[in-house]
Enzyme design. Sequence first.
Site, PDB file in Angstrom:
ATOM      1  N   ASP A  29      12.674 -12.903   4.554  1.00 12.84           N
ATOM      2  CA  ASP A  29      13.142 -13.006   5.493  1.00 12.84           C
ATOM      3  C   ASP A  29      11.791 -12.009   6.743  1.00 12.84           C
ATOM      4  OD1 ASP A  29      14.532 -12.518   8.198  1.00 12.84           O
ATOM      5  OD2 ASP A  29      16.735 -11.949   6.572  1.00 12.84           O
ATOM      6  N   GLU A  79      -6.097  10.545  -1.712  1.00 12.24           N
ATOM      7  CA  GLU A  79      -6.117   9.707  -3.284  1.00 12.24           C
ATOM      8  C   GLU A  79      -6.950   8.363  -2.779  1.00 12.24           C
ATOM      9  OE1 GLU A  79      -1.904   8.072  -3.535  1.00 12.24           O
ATOM     10  OE2 GLU A  79      -1.120   9.362  -2.209  1.00 12.24           O
ATOM     11  N   CYS A 111      -0.112  12.229  -1.007  1.00 16.79           N
ATOM     12  CA  CYS A 111       0.353  12.166   0.356  1.00 16.79           C
ATOM     13  C   CYS A 111       0.472  13.108   0.781  1.00 16.79           C
ATOM     14  CB  CYS A 111       1.155  11.045   0.717  1.00 16.79           C
ATOM     15  SG  CYS A 111       0.788   9.635   0.256  1.00 16.79           S
ATOM     16  N   THR A 152       3.651  -2.006   2.421  1.00 19.41           N
ATOM     17  CA  THR A 152       3.853  -1.121   2.664  1.00 19.41           C
ATOM     18  C   THR A 152       1.991  -0.741   2.246  1.00 19.41           C
ATOM     19  OG1 THR A 152       3.942   0.147   0.500  1.00 19.41           O
ATOM     20  CG2 THR A 152       5.680  -0.205   2.147  1.00 19.41           C
ATOM     21  N   SER A 201      11.741   6.859  -5.709  1.00 14.37           N
ATOM     22  CA  SER A 201      10.640   7.686  -4.907  1.00 14.37           C
ATOM     23  C   SER A 201      10.999   7.770  -3.802  1.00 14.37           C
ATOM     24  CB  SER A 201       9.334   6.783  -5.043  1.00 14.37           C
ATOM     25  OG  SER A 201       8.611   7.923  -4.167  1.00 14.37           O
ATOM     26  N   HIS A 233       6.552  12.351   7.147  1.00 18.53           N
ATOM     27  CA  HIS A 233       5.284  11.407   6.210  1.00 18.53           C
ATOM     28  C   HIS A 233       6.388  10.140   6.395  1.00 18.53           C
ATOM     29  CE1 HIS A 233       2.970   9.722   3.125  1.00 18.53           C
ATOM     30  NE2 HIS A 233       4.262   9.566   2.473  1.00 18.53           N
ATOM     31  N   ASN A 275       0.732   1.937   5.625  1.00 17.35           N
ATOM     32  CA  ASN A 275       0.834   3.366   5.352  1.00 17.35           C
ATOM     33  C   ASN A 275      -0.716   4.079   4.955  1.00 17.35           C
ATOM     34  OD1 ASN A 275       1.477   5.607   3.792  1.00 17.35           O
ATOM     35  ND2 ASN A 275       1.854   4.185   2.151  1.00 17.35           N
TER      36      ASN A 275
END
Length: 385
Positions: A29, A79, A111, A152, A201, A233, A275
């Site tokens: 969706d 990273e 991050c 993401t 997370s 963030h 991201n």
Amino acid sequence: MKIGIDKMAFASTDQYIELTELAEKRGVDPNKYTIGIGQDRQAVVPPTQDIVTLGAQAAQKLLTPENVRGLSTIIVATESGIDNSKASAIYVKHLLGLDDYVRTIELKEACYSGTAAIQFARGLVALNPQESVLVIAADIARYGLNTSGEVTQGAGAVAMLISANPHVLAIEATSVSYSRDVMDFWRPLYATEALVDGKYSTNVYIDFFKNTLTRYQQRTGRQLADFAGIVFHLPFTKMGKKALEAVLQDRTDDVANRLREQLTASQVYCRQVGNLYTGSLYLGLMSLLQNGQIKPGDRLGLFSYGSGAEGEFYSGIVQSDFAKNLSDVDHDLAERHQVSVPEYERLFNSQLGMQAADIQFDTQADNAPFVLAGQKNHQRIYQRR
């Protein structure tokens, strides 16, 4: 003496996918992506781009002959490193044609390291106020095709000049950092895609925000009313909303409504790019400054987070001519072109990654000022147009 962010610039690739189209291809969706996650578009990375080319592109937008003369150090926070030994900042310095007496280093802590780089840069400037430090937060977020984390992903770089008497944001003295050894997100040396426990997370992120904000308030005596806005963030935009609402809860007063409105303004660019890992907080800051109701003298709170995990809350005062010292993100996003999901998948699988073989990329289709042309004898080959 004021020390902080003097100039800011953003760079990403010139391609993107619409997440509604990705949702259709994945049998999901679309509201799960656009509302549940809070993302609309995602940067697509051709094999000719990486953190070095993106970082150099962002830095080129803010460097002038005058501020190059005072530049002492380049710090790249990432990273998505391209070498376990050699700092990506060295490649960036070479592409930009900077003096060999410029210090070059790379920082890593998921991050969070973009914030660490800014704090370290402040110390260098305090020792030598006539010098400035270039901080570049550059990353390519990869979780794999048709995975739970695919929505993401993203890519880009934010470059910031840290100096005395800054023009964008004067950083205040008090900051609160907080770290714990947790396994919410990590990428082993043998992996090109990250491993993540998404729900865990998110919970850690919210806990770290609440802990650092509370300690900051205890140390300064400041309350939420003292902030014109709080920047988060944003690995995906819904994450910042969850953290803010964990503090505001059922509040509907003017302060709470203002913070919610400013959060929405800070999410505008991240919704279009995805991201950025180390750069996400600072793209959010640029978004708030260019889309929010911000004026000189306003105090902004900033919450930085890196999985594994490290968090920091600090604040800064918006300076009088901040608007003139930000690159035009709206223009850059408008110049991009959409690619199909099959083309996105092809480009995703064409990345150099960890292969050792010699390879030469076709750079003709990439109009960026800096490109990754390939690899020869285990050495990456960069070109400046």
